[in-house]
Design an enzyme around this catalytic site. Structure first.
Site, mmCIF file in Angstrom:
data_model
loop_
_atom_site.group_PDB
_atom_site.id
_atom_site.type_symbol
_atom_site.label_atom_id
_atom_site.label_comp_id
_atom_site.label_asym_id
_atom_site.label_seq_id
_atom_site.Cartn_x
_atom_site.Cartn_y
_atom_site.Cartn_z
ATOM 1 N N PHE A 1 -11.765 -4.852 -5.423
ATOM 2 C CA PHE A 1 -11.733 -5.638 -4.179
ATOM 3 C C PHE A 1 -11.126 -4.755 -3.090
ATOM 4 C CE2 PHE A 1 -11.182 -8.858 -7.577
ATOM 5 C CZ PHE A 1 -12.260 -9.706 -7.318
ATOM 6 N N CYS B 1 -3.246 -13.887 -2.617
ATOM 7 C CA CYS B 1 -2.971 -14.353 -1.253
ATOM 8 C C CYS B 1 -3.321 -15.833 -1.136
ATOM 9 C CB CYS B 1 -3.739 -13.520 -0.229
ATOM 10 S SG CYS B 1 -5.530 -13.577 -0.406
ATOM 11 N N ALA C 1 -16.765 -7.532 -9.024
ATOM 12 C CA ALA C 1 -15.564 -6.965 -9.644
ATOM 13 C C ALA C 1 -15.527 -7.205 -11.147
ATOM 14 C CB ALA C 1 -14.319 -7.564 -8.991
ATOM 15 N N ASP D 1 -6.850 -6.660 -5.799
ATOM 16 C CA ASP D 1 -6.395 -7.412 -4.623
ATOM 17 C C ASP D 1 -7.515 -8.324 -4.126
ATOM 18 O OD1 ASP D 1 -4.933 -8.271 -2.427
ATOM 19 O OD2 ASP D 1 -5.448 -6.533 -1.213
ATOM 20 N N ASP E 1 -16.178 -2.789 -4.429
ATOM 21 C CA ASP E 1 -16.262 -3.987 -3.609
ATOM 22 C C ASP E 1 -17.703 -4.495 -3.625
ATOM 23 O OD1 ASP E 1 -14.194 -5.264 -1.380
ATOM 24 O OD2 ASP E 1 -16.297 -5.723 -0.958
ATOM 25 N N ARG F 1 0.843 -1.214 0.000
ATOM 26 C CA ARG F 1 0.000 0.000 0.000
ATOM 27 C C ARG F 1 0.871 1.255 0.000
ATOM 28 N NH1 ARG F 1 -3.785 -3.343 3.386
ATOM 29 N NH2 ARG F 1 -2.666 -2.800 5.296
#
Length: 417
Positions: free
Chosen positions: A247, A363, A303, A323, A269, A231
């Protein structure tokens, strides 16, 4: 927390396969159920499991978890070691010392103190938000040791950082299910361990910016701390830019882009609650001239659909951040995850103005960094938007990688042709 008697803890003797013994001695934090060849006695969840080799010599000690495929969560390997209050204190102090460079920087009061296996404490996560600590358990095997861990956390914080005023218990879904029985109501997800529960989200600092964490009801422990450094990198690249944050969750990238001087930020989102949190996080930082001057737009929606609609409308951005949540927690989900990443890249790259920047993250621990980079670069090329100046970034300091499966976060920063 301390009004109930401590849970009894016994020891069980465990024998494992030769391969598992080799893995444990090499630093792997888990012994899987199929690797256990014998256990005496059968033991209860949270008992201390002592792993012996064929010569009856000590190899490791960990937490016994008979209801989990991760049958032993290894706490220590090598020479014999007693797991007691001193052990917990030393482990937690060592974990905090690894974060000392982050604390010394100043301007950050939200960080991960304990990152489970990566800090030698498998199944235990501790995040700190200002004077509030959140203890998240991914195994019921931690319950008999919780009093000792809480006491050690309080002591170490007072000695090496700032005192913890309140502490909250959070439970992974499987852990909460395992504890769903009479007499454990006080151990429910969101229960107070020290002090009273925060009545409102807790405010904390990240590189000089203010954010909120819903430590009682929010996802994970209330905020996603692992992307902190990425970030900050977006903040450094945002001056004068039109930014799309897909996201966006609670707005970490959105707020950093605004603080970096972005002209406009568009947050997307599926969750209305997340978008509302983004707006509050922007408001906390509105005294900063850059944030006050930034035009913000928010869209609640899927999204894929939102990006497709933006493309149809001819919208472009100087910087696009994608993300998403984890797409592959199990091996069989990896092919679908790779297809999803490729689809996101194609949509996102099409929204980046020529010479602009794409930031795309994964992730999913099952998808390694090299594979993710390859999928993203290939999908961008297939979309006619080849990438250059590709940079792959990973975990923040407080999310160390202590074993192979501990490396889960990958973020690709690239210029779109």
């Amino acid at each position: 927390m301390h009004d109930r008697p401590p849970s009894p803890v016994d020891r069980v003797a465990v024998r494992v396969t030769k391969d598992a013994l080799r893995q444990v001695r090499g630093g792997h934090p888990w012994v899987f159920d199929a690797s256990v060849t014998s256990v005496k006695p059968q033991g209860q969840v949270g008992d201390l499991a002592v792993v012996f080799d064929d010569d009856r010599k000590f190899a490791a000690i960990g937490l016994w978890d008979p209801g989990s495929p991760l049958r032993v969560r290894v706490l220590h390997a090598g020479r014999p070691r007693t797991v007691d209050a001193t052990f917990w204190h030393e482990q937690l102090a060592a974990a905090l010392s690894r974060r000392q460079p982050l604390l010394d920087e100043g301007g950050t009061t939200g960080y991960r103190w304990v990152s489970g296996e990566n800090d030698g404490l498998p199944g235990l996560v501790v995040d700190r938000y200002d004077d509030v600590a959140v203890v998240k358990l991914y195994s019921a095997a931690w319950m008999p040791h919780l009093d000792d861990v809480v006491g050690a956390l309080l002591a170490v914080a007072a000695e090496h950082d700032r005192p913890v005023a309140r502490m909250v218990l959070r439970l992974a879904r499987t852990t909460a299910t395992a504890l769903r029985r009479p007499g454990t109501e006080h151990l429910a997800d969101g229960a107070p361990l020290v002090g009273e529960l925060p009545a409102e989200p807790v405010l904390f600092a990240e590189h000089g910016l203010t954010f909120e964490a819903d430590v009682v009801h929010g996802q994970k422990t209330g905020h996603f701390l692992d992307q902190r450094d990425n970030r900050l990198e977006v903040r450094a690249r945002a001056a004068g830019a039109r930014v799309l944050d897909v996201f966006c969750c609670t707005g970490g990238f959105t707020v950093n882009a605004a603080a970096g001087g972005a002209a406009q930020v568009h947050s997307v989102d599926l969750s209305p609650q997340a978008v509302a949190t983004v707006r509050r996080n922007l408001a906390y930082n509105s005294a900063l001239p850059q944030v006050a001057a930034c035009s913000h737009r928010a869209t609640v929606g899927d999204a894929y659909e939102v990006m497709a609609q933006l493309a149809a409308e001819g919208e472009t951005y100087d910087l696009v951040v994608v993300d998403p949540p984890s797409f592959a927690s199990r091996k069989e989900q990896v092919p679908g995850a790779l297809r999803a990443y490729a689809r996101l890249t194609g949509l996102a790259a099409g929204l980046v103005a020529p010479g602009g920047t794409l930031v795309q993250a994964s992730c999913s621990a099952r998808v390694d960094a090299a594979t993710f980079e390859r999928v993203v670069t290939s999908a961008a090329a297939d979309a006619g938007r080849p990438l250059r100046n590709v940079q792959v970034r990973g975990h923040a300091l407080d999310h160390p990688v202590g074993f192979a499966q501990g490396e889960y976060l990958c973020a690709v920063f690239a210029t779109v042709g």
